[in-house]
Design a protein around this motif. Structure first.
Motif, mmCIF file in Angstrom:
data_model
loop_
_atom_site.group_PDB
_atom_site.id
_atom_site.type_symbol
_atom_site.label_atom_id
_atom_site.label_comp_id
_atom_site.label_asym_id
_atom_site.label_seq_id
_atom_site.Cartn_x
_atom_site.Cartn_y
_atom_site.Cartn_z
ATOM 1 N N LEU A 184 0.832 -1.204 0.000
ATOM 2 C CA LEU A 184 0.000 0.000 0.000
ATOM 3 C C LEU A 184 0.868 1.256 0.000
ATOM 4 C CD1 LEU A 184 -2.730 -0.934 2.630
ATOM 5 C CD2 LEU A 184 -3.049 -0.697 0.162
ATOM 6 N N ARG A 221 1.066 6.619 1.848
ATOM 7 C CA ARG A 221 -0.091 7.442 1.478
ATOM 8 C C ARG A 221 -1.384 6.629 1.509
ATOM 9 N NH1 ARG A 221 -0.277 12.405 -0.963
ATOM 10 N NH2 ARG A 221 -2.383 12.984 -1.458
ATOM 11 N N ARG A 222 -1.377 5.473 0.877
ATOM 12 C CA ARG A 222 -2.587 4.643 0.848
ATOM 13 C C ARG A 222 -2.909 4.067 2.227
ATOM 14 N NH1 ARG A 222 -1.383 1.317 -4.129
ATOM 15 N NH2 ARG A 222 -2.718 -0.239 -3.181
ATOM 16 N N MET A 223 -1.884 3.867 3.041
ATOM 17 C CA MET A 223 -2.125 3.417 4.413
ATOM 18 C C MET A 223 -2.911 4.484 5.171
ATOM 19 S SD MET A 223 -1.425 0.740 6.212
ATOM 20 C CE MET A 223 -0.871 0.082 7.761
ATOM 21 N N GLU A 256 -4.899 6.635 3.782
ATOM 22 C CA GLU A 256 -6.228 6.691 3.176
ATOM 23 C C GLU A 256 -7.176 5.661 3.776
ATOM 24 O OE1 GLU A 256 -5.375 6.232 -0.997
ATOM 25 O OE2 GLU A 256 -4.722 8.327 -1.204
ATOM 26 N N ARG A 257 -6.649 4.548 4.274
ATOM 27 C CA ARG A 257 -7.518 3.504 4.811
ATOM 28 C C ARG A 257 -7.625 3.509 6.336
ATOM 29 N NH1 ARG A 257 -7.185 -1.936 3.769
ATOM 30 N NH2 ARG A 257 -7.840 -2.258 5.885
ATOM 31 N N GLN A 301 -11.184 3.464 7.876
ATOM 32 C CA GLN A 301 -11.818 2.147 7.785
ATOM 33 C C GLN A 301 -11.298 1.238 8.894
ATOM 34 O OE1 GLN A 301 -11.078 0.301 3.993
ATOM 35 N NE2 GLN A 301 -11.580 -1.738 4.753
ATOM 36 N N GLY A 312 -3.895 15.738 0.991
ATOM 37 C CA GLY A 312 -2.513 15.599 0.564
ATOM 38 C C GLY A 312 -1.933 16.931 0.147
ATOM 39 N N CYS A 335 0.945 14.986 4.318
ATOM 40 C CA CYS A 335 -0.521 14.987 4.385
ATOM 41 C C CYS A 335 -0.977 15.589 5.697
ATOM 42 C CB CYS A 335 -1.071 13.551 4.321
ATOM 43 S SG CYS A 335 -0.784 12.692 2.786
ATOM 44 N N GLN A 377 2.489 4.179 9.661
ATOM 45 C CA GLN A 377 3.327 4.704 8.591
ATOM 46 C C GLN A 377 4.633 3.915 8.482
ATOM 47 O OE1 GLN A 377 1.072 6.152 6.831
ATOM 48 N NE2 GLN A 377 2.514 7.736 6.257
ATOM 49 N N ALA A 400 4.083 0.707 6.791
ATOM 50 C CA ALA A 400 3.901 0.874 5.348
ATOM 51 C C ALA A 400 5.207 1.245 4.644
ATOM 52 C CB ALA A 400 2.847 1.942 5.076
#
Length: 191
Positions: A100, A103-105, A107-108, A111, A126, A132, A155, A158
């Protein structure tokens, strides 16, 4: 009327059973039991947020009596993430995290938080590939350092290096974190 904010047993288990269980003294266990968390019994389905905050406060004081609350609660956030990684869902996230990327970490993260409570909301803005702002409607604690701790650990998981998670603004419940990192490690190095 909005529903009561509750933290689900999965989050309580992650922090207090999986991450801290073996490190809690009999005195700390007794203090937690007096606060409403009996680790010798099956966990409740959920706990009111105020009780969760009390549990975090009791455990941080027992484990880190020599630290200021801000730093002790930061460590509790790190422990929370470590305990989460020991759950079924957390193991899946740990396997996916390097692919991921940081950044995508981020984003989730909303959830992932919602799997542990009924109220978390997160917004991500971002500013650059490695910068971010993350807004959380509730930091799950009386100090934002708890959330900063688990964000930092996520982070790192990731692949981010040189991660900084700073409080940009905090109103006692909601917080905006300024998150920066140098670069992500190549996937093979995370392996």
């Amino acid at each position: 009327m909005s529903p009561e904010k509750v933290v689900f047993a999965t989050a309580v288990e992650a922090l207090f059973v999986r991450a801290l269980g073996a490190n809690l003294s009999s005195f700390a266990r007794r203090r937690l039991r007096e606060a409403g968390l009996d680790l010798e019994k099956s966990l409740e389905v959920s706990y009111p947020l105020d009780e969760w905050k009390t549990f975090v406060h009791v455990a941080s004081g027992a484990l880190y009596p020599h630290l200021q609350p801000v730093e002790a609660h930061w460590w509790m956030g790190i422990h929370f993430m470590e305990g989460y990684l020991q759950t079924f869902t957390g193991r899946v996230v740990a396997e996916l995290a390097p692919a991921l990327g940081p950044r995508r970490m981020l984003e989730r993260i909303g959830q992932d938080l919602r799997s542990g409570n009924n109220f978390s909301e997160v917004e991500l803005v971002g500013h650059s590939p490695r910068h971010c702002e993350l807004w959380m409607n509730d930091v799950l604690d009386d100090v934002p350092s708890f959330a900063a701790g688990f964000i930092l650990r996520a982070q790192q998981l990731a692949g981010a290096r040189g991660v900084h998670v700073d409080v940009a603004s905090y109103d006692g419940t909601a917080c905006t974190f300024d998150i920066r990192w140098r670069e992500a490690l190549p996937q093979a190095a995370n392996g």
